[in-house]
Design an enzyme around this catalytic site. Structure first.
Site, PDB file in Angstrom:
ATOM      1  N   ARG A  81      -1.067  -4.984  -8.691  1.00 31.65           N
ATOM      2  CA  ARG A  81      -1.011  -6.092  -7.518  1.00 31.65           C
ATOM      3  C   ARG A  81      -2.397  -6.062  -7.070  1.00 31.65           C
ATOM      4  O   ARG A  81      -2.847  -7.030  -6.086  1.00 31.65           O
ATOM      5  CB  ARG A  81      -0.171  -5.724  -6.433  1.00 31.65           C
ATOM      6  CG  ARG A  81       1.338  -5.453  -6.768  1.00 31.65           C
ATOM      7  CD  ARG A  81       2.015  -4.618  -5.877  1.00 31.65           C
ATOM      8  NE  ARG A  81       1.810  -3.372  -5.720  1.00 31.65           N
ATOM      9  CZ  ARG A  81       2.243  -2.298  -4.684  1.00 31.65           C
ATOM     10  NH1 ARG A  81       3.169  -2.764  -3.932  1.00 31.65           N
ATOM     11  NH2 ARG A  81       1.770  -1.135  -4.660  1.00 31.65           N
ATOM     12  N   HIS A  98      -6.166  -0.117  -1.046  1.00 29.51           N
ATOM     13  CA  HIS A  98      -4.871  -1.102  -0.711  1.00 29.51           C
ATOM     14  C   HIS A  98      -3.792  -0.445  -0.032  1.00 29.51           C
ATOM     15  O   HIS A  98      -3.673   0.753  -0.142  1.00 29.51           O
ATOM     16  CB  HIS A  98      -4.544  -1.859  -2.126  1.00 29.51           C
ATOM     17  CG  HIS A  98      -3.733  -0.996  -2.936  1.00 29.51           C
ATOM     18  ND1 HIS A  98      -2.423  -0.946  -3.204  1.00 29.51           N
ATOM     19  CD2 HIS A  98      -4.040  -0.164  -3.891  1.00 29.51           C
ATOM     20  CE1 HIS A  98      -1.956  -0.210  -3.933  1.00 29.51           C
ATOM     21  NE2 HIS A  98      -3.022   0.341  -4.489  1.00 29.51           N
ATOM     22  N   CYS A 136      -8.050   0.488  -7.379  1.00 20.27           N
ATOM     23  CA  CYS A 136      -6.772   1.323  -7.851  1.00 20.27           C
ATOM     24  C   CYS A 136      -6.313   0.463  -8.908  1.00 20.27           C
ATOM     25  O   CYS A 136      -6.389  -0.643  -8.956  1.00 20.27           O
ATOM     26  CB  CYS A 136      -5.788   1.127  -6.654  1.00 20.27           C
ATOM     27  SG  CYS A 136      -4.358   2.126  -7.153  1.00 20.27           S
ATOM     28  N   CYS A 196       0.043   1.680  -1.409  1.00 22.62           N
ATOM     29  CA  CYS A 196      -0.471   2.288  -2.575  1.00 22.62           C
ATOM     30  C   CYS A 196       0.277   3.232  -3.094  1.00 22.62           C
ATOM     31  O   CYS A 196       0.412   4.485  -2.259  1.00 22.62           O
ATOM     32  CB  CYS A 196      -1.944   2.766  -2.277  1.00 22.62           C
ATOM     33  SG  CYS A 196      -2.855   3.734  -3.850  1.00 22.62           S
ATOM     34  N   ASP A 241      -3.480  -0.017  -9.603  1.00 21.85           N
ATOM     35  CA  ASP A 241      -2.311  -0.902  -9.159  1.00 21.85           C
ATOM     36  C   ASP A 241      -2.224  -2.465  -9.590  1.00 21.85           C
ATOM     37  O   ASP A 241      -3.314  -3.009  -9.559  1.00 21.85           O
ATOM     38  CB  ASP A 241      -2.064  -0.867  -7.679  1.00 21.85           C
ATOM     39  CG  ASP A 241      -0.807  -1.207  -7.073  1.00 21.85           C
ATOM     40  OD1 ASP A 241      -0.428  -2.457  -7.575  1.00 21.85           O
ATOM     41  OD2 ASP A 241       0.000  -0.547  -6.606  1.00 21.85           O
TER      42      ASP A 241
HETATM   43 ZN    ZN Z   1      -2.859   2.059  -5.567  1.00 21.86          ZN
END
Ligand code: ZN
Length: 372
Positions: free
Chosen positions: A131, A183, A127, A186, A129
């Site tokens: 993080r 994750h 992803c 999300c 993302d």
């Molecule tokens: Zn995500």
């Protein structure tokens, strides 16, 4: 008059305010010109009207000054915000300088070695993302993982970008392991569970996950807590994307060429930092539904010729399943070494949702049906 000219959705942001200010200025200029002209002509009939116009002009002038003040205040705010954003941006470049000096302190030839080429062992689809940075989470160095990231780690069948990455990784870099990593927490998965629109293109993209949600609502909605529901759908999404990857012609062709590619599903737990390997199923291309299974003429010939070579050499050609099992064992051993469990038995990763999902999936008739 102005209100009728302004667009109906007019709001005072800085750029519009700027335009509005110019408009007022033009208006004032126009009336001053006209007023002066009429004064010169001393036309009695229009004198009264021009007095009104001049009053109006004065009111507009006051409005102009007021807008100018607001404009300056807003501009200052934007400048302040810009300065603060530039400081944050500079931090990244400064970080790079620190990174280079640290690496060079460890190994003066680090970057010259890196420049010679890459031979990553894994392709990871994760992803976007911020993080979930794959290298940092797995303590791998640059050059070890070939990475593609998008919103909610989707393996979209017609995604040109993704398919180019897969093709390059499999056919040129000869990667044997593809990892789909989802994750917890999300945002993409959470948005897909929600009916609020997040914008045209994003809504289209999230439909990929909405399909997974639609098929598995009975599993997802068993969890009371929203974060657990997101984690559950993230797991199911990873599983779906793993199955999508098995259907990918590049992957199937690679198997038929005698280059087995294994596909793994991971869930990264943002709240603990641990990665959990999802026991998705025993899927390999041989178990793939006939609907998706492809036959590649050239690849078959290549496999047959390779099998013949294997027979000549060893007399026992390993089947694709055996190759898969061998590679699977090898990979498991590799990750066992990296696993935090092996270093600290007191820190068990949380397996509540994942183990529950695995249990639910095993009992789920749709799941069994799909994997036959
Ligand atoms: Zn995500």
């Amino acid at each position: 008059m102005i209100l009728t000219i302004l667009p109906p959705n007019f709001s005072f942001d800085l750029s519009q305010l700027k335009l509005f200010r110019y408009f007022i200025l033009d208006y004032i200029k126009y009336y001053i010109k006209k007023y002066l002209l009429i004064q010169q002509q001393h036309n009695n009939t229009s004198e009264k009207q021009e007095f009104i116009s001049s009053d109006l002009t004065y009111e507009f002038y006051k409005l102009h000054l007021h807008i100018q003040k607001i404009y300056i205040i807003m501009q200052n705010q934007v400048v302040q915000k810009g300065i603060s954003e530039i400081q944050k941006y500079s931090k990244a470049l400064l970080g790079n300088k620190n990174y280079v000096s640290k690496k060079l302190a460890q190994d003066p030839d680090y970057f010259s070695k890196l420049a010679k080429g890459q031979s990553p062992k894994y392709l990871l689809i994760g992803c976007s993302d911020s993080r979930a940075p794959p290298n940092e989470l797995t303590e791998t160095d640059p050059g070890e993982i070939f990475i593609h990231r998008n919103i909610a780690n989707v393996v979209n069948m017609t995604d040109l970008n993704l398919n180019c990455v897969v093709q390059y990784a499999v056919e040129h870099l000869k990667v044997h392991n593809i990892i789909i990593m989802g994750h917890t927490f999300c945002g993409g998965v959470k948005a897909a569970m929600n009916q609020d629109s997040v914008g045209g293109l994003l809504d289209l993209w999230l439909n990929n996950i909405k399909h997974v949600y639609e098929k598995n609502q009975h599993l997802v909605n068993q969890f009371q807590d929203e974060n657990d529901r997101v984690a559950c759908l993230s797991c199911l999404n990873v599983r779906e994307q793993v199955l999508n990857m098995w259907k990918n012609p590049i992957v199937q062709k690679s198997w038929q060429n005698g280059h087995p590619v294994m596909i793994h599903g991971w869930l990264f737990r943002v709240e603990t930092g641990f990665i959990e390997e999802l026991q998705i199923d025993e899927s390999i291309p041989e178990n793939l539904s006939n609907v998706f299974r492809l036959q590649f003429k050239n690849a078959q010939q290549a496999t047959q010729s390779q099998n013949q070579d294997d027979k000549d050499e060893k007399n026992v050609p390993p089947s694709n399943s055996e190759k898969y099992q061998q590679m699977q064992n090898k990979l498991e051993n590799e990750f066992r070494k990296l696993s935090p469990d092996s270093q600290d038995s007191n820190q068990e990763p949380q397996k509540d949702v994942v183990s529950q999902i695995s249990g639910l999936l095993q009992d789920d008739p749709n799941f069994k049906q799909e994997n036959k």
